[in-house]
Design a protein around this motif. Structure first.
Motif, PDB file in Angstrom:
ATOM      1  N   GLU A 563      45.714  41.894  55.997  1.00 48.32           N
ATOM      2  CA  GLU A 563      45.874  40.478  57.046  1.00 48.32           C
ATOM      3  C   GLU A 563      47.381  41.336  56.990  1.00 48.32           C
ATOM      4  OE1 GLU A 563      46.777  39.662  60.412  1.00 48.32           O
ATOM      5  OE2 GLU A 563      44.941  38.993  60.411  1.00 48.32           O
ATOM      6  N   VAL A 564      48.391  40.440  57.889  1.00 53.55           N
ATOM      7  CA  VAL A 564      49.699  39.676  57.483  1.00 53.55           C
ATOM      8  C   VAL A 564      50.284  38.899  58.398  1.00 53.55           C
ATOM      9  CG1 VAL A 564      50.770  42.167  57.485  1.00 53.55           C
ATOM     10  CG2 VAL A 564      50.657  40.760  59.528  1.00 53.55           C
ATOM     11  N   ALA A 565      50.795  38.192  57.294  1.00 48.77           N
ATOM     12  CA  ALA A 565      51.345  36.934  57.886  1.00 48.77           C
ATOM     13  C   ALA A 565      53.301  36.652  57.909  1.00 48.77           C
ATOM     14  CB  ALA A 565      51.229  35.521  56.959  1.00 48.77           C
ATOM     15  N   ALA A 566      53.552  35.273  58.394  1.00 46.78           N
ATOM     16  CA  ALA A 566      55.098  35.723  58.404  1.00 46.78           C
ATOM     17  C   ALA A 566      55.805  36.697  57.520  1.00 46.78           C
ATOM     18  CB  ALA A 566      55.859  34.749  58.939  1.00 46.78           C
ATOM     19  N   ASN A 567      55.627  35.858  55.830  1.00 45.87           N
ATOM     20  CA  ASN A 567      56.292  36.160  54.979  1.00 45.87           C
ATOM     21  C   ASN A 567      55.699  37.059  54.050  1.00 45.87           C
ATOM     22  OD1 ASN A 567      58.707  35.208  55.621  1.00 45.87           O
ATOM     23  ND2 ASN A 567      58.557  33.533  54.998  1.00 45.87           N
ATOM     24  N   TYR A 568      54.302  37.205  54.650  1.00 44.43           N
ATOM     25  CA  TYR A 568      53.459  38.087  52.828  1.00 44.43           C
ATOM     26  C   TYR A 568      52.345  39.527  53.525  1.00 44.43           C
ATOM     27  CZ  TYR A 568      55.133  33.463  50.931  1.00 44.43           C
ATOM     28  OH  TYR A 568      56.041  33.017  50.277  1.00 44.43           O
ATOM     29  N   ILE A 569      51.677  40.129  53.054  1.00 42.77           N
ATOM     30  CA  ILE A 569      51.039  41.094  53.305  1.00 42.77           C
ATOM     31  C   ILE A 569      49.936  40.904  52.263  1.00 42.77           C
ATOM     32  CG2 ILE A 569      50.445  43.679  53.186  1.00 42.77           C
ATOM     33  CD1 ILE A 569      53.516  43.850  53.977  1.00 42.77           C
ATOM     34  N   LEU A 570      48.749  40.332  53.297  1.00 36.20           N
ATOM     35  CA  LEU A 570      47.333  40.538  52.612  1.00 36.20           C
ATOM     36  C   LEU A 570      46.145  41.638  52.868  1.00 36.20           C
ATOM     37  CD1 LEU A 570      48.438  37.880  53.765  1.00 36.20           C
ATOM     38  CD2 LEU A 570      45.719  36.815  53.438  1.00 36.20           C
ATOM     39  N   ILE A 571      45.924  42.112  51.482  1.00 35.01           N
ATOM     40  CA  ILE A 571      45.620  42.946  51.612  1.00 35.01           C
ATOM     41  C   ILE A 571      43.616  42.813  50.799  1.00 35.01           C
ATOM     42  CG2 ILE A 571      44.523  45.246  50.284  1.00 35.01           C
ATOM     43  CD1 ILE A 571      47.526  45.861  50.397  1.00 35.01           C
ATOM     44  N   GLY A 572      43.039  42.951  51.466  1.00 38.69           N
ATOM     45  CA  GLY A 572      41.218  42.710  51.246  1.00 38.69           C
ATOM     46  C   GLY A 572      40.675  43.449  50.249  1.00 38.69           C
ATOM     47  N   GLN A 573      40.025  43.257  49.585  1.00 39.48           N
ATOM     48  CA  GLN A 573      40.014  44.334  48.345  1.00 39.48           C
ATOM     49  C   GLN A 573      38.496  43.976  47.816  1.00 39.48           C
ATOM     50  OE1 GLN A 573      43.000  44.278  46.104  1.00 39.48           O
ATOM     51  NE2 GLN A 573      42.747  46.718  46.342  1.00 39.48           N
ATOM     52  N   SER A 574      37.393  44.857  47.787  1.00 40.68           N
ATOM     53  CA  SER A 574      36.406  44.430  46.890  1.00 40.68           C
ATOM     54  C   SER A 574      35.651  45.390  46.106  1.00 40.68           C
ATOM     55  CB  SER A 574      34.897  44.846  48.185  1.00 40.68           C
ATOM     56  OG  SER A 574      35.074  46.629  48.425  1.00 40.68           O
ATOM     57  N   PRO A 575      34.827  44.713  44.895  1.00 45.86           N
ATOM     58  CA  PRO A 575      34.686  44.822  43.724  1.00 45.86           C
ATOM     59  C   PRO A 575      34.108  46.743  43.500  1.00 45.86           C
ATOM     60  CG  PRO A 575      33.025  42.941  44.626  1.00 45.86           C
ATOM     61  CD  PRO A 575      34.129  43.779  45.724  1.00 45.86           C
ATOM     62  N   LYS A 576      34.784  46.855  42.440  1.00 51.13           N
ATOM     63  CA  LYS A 576      34.500  49.071  41.856  1.00 51.13           C
ATOM     64  C   LYS A 576      33.453  49.041  41.108  1.00 51.13           C
ATOM     65  CE  LYS A 576      38.650  51.253  43.466  1.00 51.13           C
ATOM     66  NZ  LYS A 576      40.043  52.146  43.070  1.00 51.13           N
ATOM     67  N   LYS A 577      33.949  48.164  40.326  1.00 52.89           N
ATOM     68  CA  LYS A 577      32.917  47.652  39.318  1.00 52.89           C
ATOM     69  C   LYS A 577      31.547  46.829  38.806  1.00 52.89           C
ATOM     70  CE  LYS A 577      36.986  49.841  36.637  1.00 52.89           C
ATOM     71  NZ  LYS A 577      37.841  49.012  35.324  1.00 52.89           N
ATOM     72  N   TYR A 582      33.954  38.934  42.194  1.00 54.62           N
ATOM     73  CA  TYR A 582      34.546  38.759  43.003  1.00 54.62           C
ATOM     74  C   TYR A 582      35.061  39.650  43.852  1.00 54.62           C
ATOM     75  CZ  TYR A 582      33.803  33.712  41.343  1.00 54.62           C
ATOM     76  OH  TYR A 582      33.412  32.294  41.531  1.00 54.62           O
ATOM     77  N   ASN A 583      35.302  39.288  45.611  1.00 52.38           N
ATOM     78  CA  ASN A 583      35.572  40.195  46.172  1.00 52.38           C
ATOM     79  C   ASN A 583      36.576  38.984  46.233  1.00 52.38           C
ATOM     80  OD1 ASN A 583      33.994  42.301  48.776  1.00 52.38           O
ATOM     81  ND2 ASN A 583      33.055  39.841  47.702  1.00 52.38           N
ATOM     82  N   ILE A 584      38.016  40.152  46.053  1.00 50.50           N
ATOM     83  CA  ILE A 584      39.736  39.692  45.865  1.00 50.50           C
ATOM     84  C   ILE A 584      40.493  39.859  47.532  1.00 50.50           C
ATOM     85  CG2 ILE A 584      40.028  39.517  43.691  1.00 50.50           C
ATOM     86  CD1 ILE A 584      41.760  42.407  43.947  1.00 50.50           C
ATOM     87  N   ILE A 585      41.526  39.376  47.724  1.00 49.69           N
ATOM     88  CA  ILE A 585      42.639  39.386  48.647  1.00 49.69           C
ATOM     89  C   ILE A 585      43.791  39.065  48.197  1.00 49.69           C
ATOM     90  CG2 ILE A 585      44.067  38.654  50.400  1.00 49.69           C
ATOM     91  CD1 ILE A 585      41.933  37.241  51.874  1.00 49.69           C
ATOM     92  N   SER A 586      44.574  40.335  47.856  1.00 47.95           N
ATOM     93  CA  SER A 586      45.884  40.619  46.813  1.00 47.95           C
ATOM     94  C   SER A 586      46.962  40.804  47.688  1.00 47.95           C
ATOM     95  CB  SER A 586      45.826  42.147  46.880  1.00 47.95           C
ATOM     96  OG  SER A 586      44.949  42.166  46.188  1.00 47.95           O
ATOM     97  N   GLY A 596      49.869  37.505  44.318  1.00 48.32           N
ATOM     98  CA  GLY A 596      48.706  37.266  43.099  1.00 48.32           C
ATOM     99  C   GLY A 596      48.191  37.130  44.248  1.00 48.32           C
ATOM    100  N   MET A 597      46.898  36.774  43.484  1.00 52.15           N
ATOM    101  CA  MET A 597      45.542  37.173  44.477  1.00 52.15           C
ATOM    102  C   MET A 597      44.827  36.220  44.487  1.00 52.15           C
ATOM    103  SD  MET A 597      42.335  37.950  41.437  1.00 52.15           S
ATOM    104  CE  MET A 597      43.241  39.781  40.764  1.00 52.15           C
ATOM    105  N   LEU A 598      43.735  36.043  45.275  1.00 55.61           N
ATOM    106  CA  LEU A 598      42.479  35.032  45.861  1.00 55.61           C
ATOM    107  C   LEU A 598      41.191  35.429  46.207  1.00 55.61           C
ATOM    108  CD1 LEU A 598      44.286  33.800  49.306  1.00 55.61           C
ATOM    109  CD2 LEU A 598      44.324  32.978  47.276  1.00 55.61           C
ATOM    110  N   ARG A 599      40.479  34.842  44.800  1.00 54.36           N
ATOM    111  CA  ARG A 599      39.274  35.215  44.820  1.00 54.36           C
ATOM    112  C   ARG A 599      38.417  34.341  46.107  1.00 54.36           C
ATOM    113  NH1 ARG A 599      38.748  33.040  38.604  1.00 54.36           N
ATOM    114  NH2 ARG A 599      39.036  31.508  39.731  1.00 54.36           N
ATOM    115  N   VAL A 600      37.429  35.832  46.511  1.00 58.62           N
ATOM    116  CA  VAL A 600      36.993  35.191  48.063  1.00 58.62           C
ATOM    117  C   VAL A 600      35.583  34.367  47.526  1.00 58.62           C
ATOM    118  CG1 VAL A 600      36.589  35.274  50.088  1.00 58.62           C
ATOM    119  CG2 VAL A 600      38.015  36.476  49.397  1.00 58.62           C
ATOM    120  N   LYS A 601      34.358  35.794  47.149  1.00 60.87           N
ATOM    121  CA  LYS A 601      33.135  35.441  47.396  1.00 60.87           C
ATOM    122  C   LYS A 601      32.847  36.205  46.805  1.00 60.87           C
ATOM    123  CE  LYS A 601      29.314  35.025  50.885  1.00 60.87           C
ATOM    124  NZ  LYS A 601      28.567  34.780  49.863  1.00 60.87           N
ATOM    125  N   LYS A 602      31.340  35.978  46.267  1.00 65.61           N
ATOM    126  CA  LYS A 602      30.620  37.057  45.482  1.00 65.61           C
ATOM    127  C   LYS A 602      29.466  37.113  46.563  1.00 65.61           C
ATOM    128  CE  LYS A 602      29.562  33.399  41.418  1.00 65.61           C
ATOM    129  NZ  LYS A 602      29.328  33.092  40.982  1.00 65.61           N
TER     130      LYS A 602
END
Length: 646
Positions: A563-577, A582-586, A596-602
């Protein structure tokens, strides 16, 4: 210089007595609540002498994002309802908010006597303060609602006569908006066009729109050039943002400061309106409004566009100044002005302002972010099944079977509806599910569509079309889908030219597909996340590649939707290991710098993240076995505490 908008607080009391004397009345069916107050209410505390209370001595942690965050529970609920109606939906009608805990008063007196009782008066006073504090915060946080002026509120009291007295209960409060002038609310669309024109001009005057200093400088210059200080007969418009974004530019200090706030908000730059007194304690003391803005270093600075806008040209004395910076007359900023913490002067609420940095901001092109790790809260979305509220499970809600269209992929929204892709592994086809955002009821499910894997999807607000990305193998195929019929309108392949700004030849040769797509309406650009890469490709509004952006850091997780915002790009990512819980948003800025990184949910796998209206959502996938049978489920969560700004 300072004119306070008055919030007219009108209490409508309705109590109907119709039962014969001595007979117990029947209690009308009422809306059920989780809890209710019984007994007497305590007085709502007042702050006396709030004129000129300084915020410098207060805790920096007290100001978070907006003034609305400082409100108590009921006032915050009313504030949120106003934001939903007047900001998100751009509505102009009444707003009714149901209290989490109804106000209730039982008394041994007759109702007419109860109205003179101290407890009753205190209850009415508390409700009035809820309305006033919500209105105060809304006015300062959302000056884009330029047409809103005289606001009243209404509460209805239900009662019950008893042989031993009476009981009264207040379940809700209704905000009734007034207009700045007749027909003002009819200019919302034109005002929005004015905001967009201003943003385009501001962006065109920036060499690097991702440089916050340069962007704020451009906003400040735009406002100063468009504004002229009004010195004529008082008119209500001059205290709003309308003249600068829709009219002749004639404003006073409120117009300058509120327009700075509106434009900073659109570019996702933290900004607050600040009101107070200049030259306090002197014969020149006068009301005034200015701004506080937050830079990438996490510190707040003062901007006073009104005072910087001088006949001899735009000054920078009050541009990103600190509290120990000196003003025009050599006086320290901290001594030159004093904030007013009670916005309306009613004592309803004392607010806390951001704390200014000691010194003026020093610009360096190397001013970098300090990467953060934060946690966003994920709350399950519910919908109705018959008369019951149930957790939204997309496959079931769309009446799809397991092992058919059972895996959520891309998702997006337009503020009114949310759209989700359900993928059929065996058929390699997709169905798009359309859900009404107000209650997340599924209103339409497409037929089977040949979208490949349909790995991600975005909504183009300009064209009012869905754009779906085929994530299969090395595909670079995009599909345009009508959001009303959910039918494919056209498809195209993203052709990679031999040269693109920011890319080496080896970068272009390595492009073998995409893993995410998003559209930013303010920039008129698409962002494609490159498959098996740390980088993104920017497309213009016609979906032609225009820039290659190398991301400065890649978190070692599995890439999902973006997803994108006016000044930021948000990349959703799920665990590999397994070690990655947590899932994260970079989060990156548009130059590719890691923010930075937002931890979302497990516990479930994040598949996509999207913004619809003013809220963020995420779609999650869950797989498990039930009686040796493979089960797949798809859930939607609303994300809060999405603090993506450094």
């Amino acid at each position: 210089m300072k004119k306070k908008i008055t919030w007219i607080l009108i209490l409508a009391v309705a109590f109907t007595l119709f039962m014969p004397a001595g007979q117990l009345p029947k209690v009308k069916a009422a809306e059920e609540f989780q809890e209710e107050i019984t007994g007497q209410l305590k007085p709502f505390g007042k702050v006396i002498g709030t004129e000129g209370i300084a915020s410098y001595a207060r805790s920096a942690a007290s100001y978070k994002n907006c003034y609305g965050e400082q409100l108590d529970e009921e006032a915050k609920g009313l504030y949120d309802a106003m934001v939903k109606q007047y900001v998100t939906a751009k509505g102009i009608g009444d707003v009714t908010y149901t209290f989490n805990t109804p106000f209730r008063l039982d008394s041994a007196k007759e109702f007419e006597q109860v109205k003179e009782d101290d407890n009753y008066q205190m209850m009415m006073e508390e409700i009035g303060e809820i309305a006033q504090s919500a209105g105060d915060a809304f006015e300062y946080d959302h000056p884009e609602v330029f047409w809103l002026y005289q606001v009243s509120y209404n509460v209805k009291i239900s009662g019950q006569r008893k042989p031993t007295g009476c009981s009264v209960k207040i379940d809700s409060i209704t905000i009734r908006p007034g207009e700045l002038y007749s027909g003002a609310s009819g200019k919302i669309a034109a005002y929005e066009e004015g905001v967009q024109r201003a943003m385009e001009e501001i962006k065109n005057n920036c060499v690097n729109i991702n440089d916050r200093y340069e962007l704020i400088k451009s906003i400040h210059t735009y406002v100063c050039e468009k504004a002229s200080y009004y010195k004529g007969t008082t008119t209500k418009k001059i205290y709003t943002t309308e003249p600068l974004l829709l009219g002749n530019g004639q404003v006073v200090c409120e117009g300058y400061a509120k327009t700075i706030k509106v434009l900073c908000d659109r570019f996702e730059i933290p900004c607050a309106c600040v009101s107070g007194v200049v030259y306090p304690g002197t014969s020149r003391a006068d009301g005034h409004m200015w701004n506080a803005v937050k830079m990438n270093n996490g510190k707040w600075y003062l901007i006073d566009a009104t005072w910087n806008d001088q006949p001899q040209g735009i000054q920078d004395t009050y541009f990103l100044a600190g509290k120990n910076s000196k003003g025009f007359e050599g006086t320290y900023i901290k001594d030159e002005r004093l904030e007013r913490a009670d916005f309306s002067g009613t004592g309803a609420k004392v607010f806390v302002y951001p704390i200014l940095n000691n010194s003026k901001y020093v610009y360096t092109k190397e001013d970098s972010y300090t990467p953060y790790t934060r946690t966003a809260k994920a709350t399950a979305v519910y919908t109705k099944k018959g008369t019951k509220k149930v957790k939204l499970e997309l496959c079931a809600a769309a009446k799809q079977k397991v092992n058919q269209y059972d895996t959520v992929k891309g998702s997006t929204g337009n503020g009114k509806y949310s759209y989700y892709i359900l993928y059929n592994r065996k058929a390699s086809k997709c169905k798009i599910v359309k859900a009404r955002q107000s209650d997340f009821k599924v209103v339409k499910v497409s037929k089977a569509l040949s979208l490949g894997e349909g790995i991600d999807m975005t909504y183009n607000a300009d064209k009012k079309r869905l754009v779906v990305l085929n994530g299969q193998k090395a595909s670079k195929r995009l599909y345009v889908v009508r959001p009303d019929t959910l039918k494919i309108e056209s498809s195209e392949t993203v052709n990679i030219p031999s040269t693109i700004k920011g890319a080496k030849k080896t970068d272009l040769k390595a492009i073998n597909g995409f893993s995410g797509i998003a559209y930013n309406a303010s920039k008129k650009q698409y962002v494609l996340h490159l498959k098996n890469s740390s980088n993104v490709l920017l497309l213009n509004k016609n979906r032609k590649p225009v820039k290659y952006v190398t991301l400065s850091k890649k978190n070692p997780y599995k890439d999902q939707g973006i997803e994108v915002a006016a000044n930021y790009i948000l990349i959703g990512q799920s665990p590999k290991k397994k070690s990655q819980v947590y899932n994260i948003i970079s989060v990156y800025d548009w130059s590719g710098q890691y923010v930075g990184m937002l931890r979302v949910k497990k516990g479930e796998e994040l598949k996509s993240v999207y913004k619809s209206g003013s809220s963020y959502y995420a779609a999650f996938y869950k797989i498990y076995y039930k009686k040796k049978k493979l089960m797949r489920e798809d859930y939607v969560y609303k994300l809060s505490k999405m603090q993506i700004i450094p």
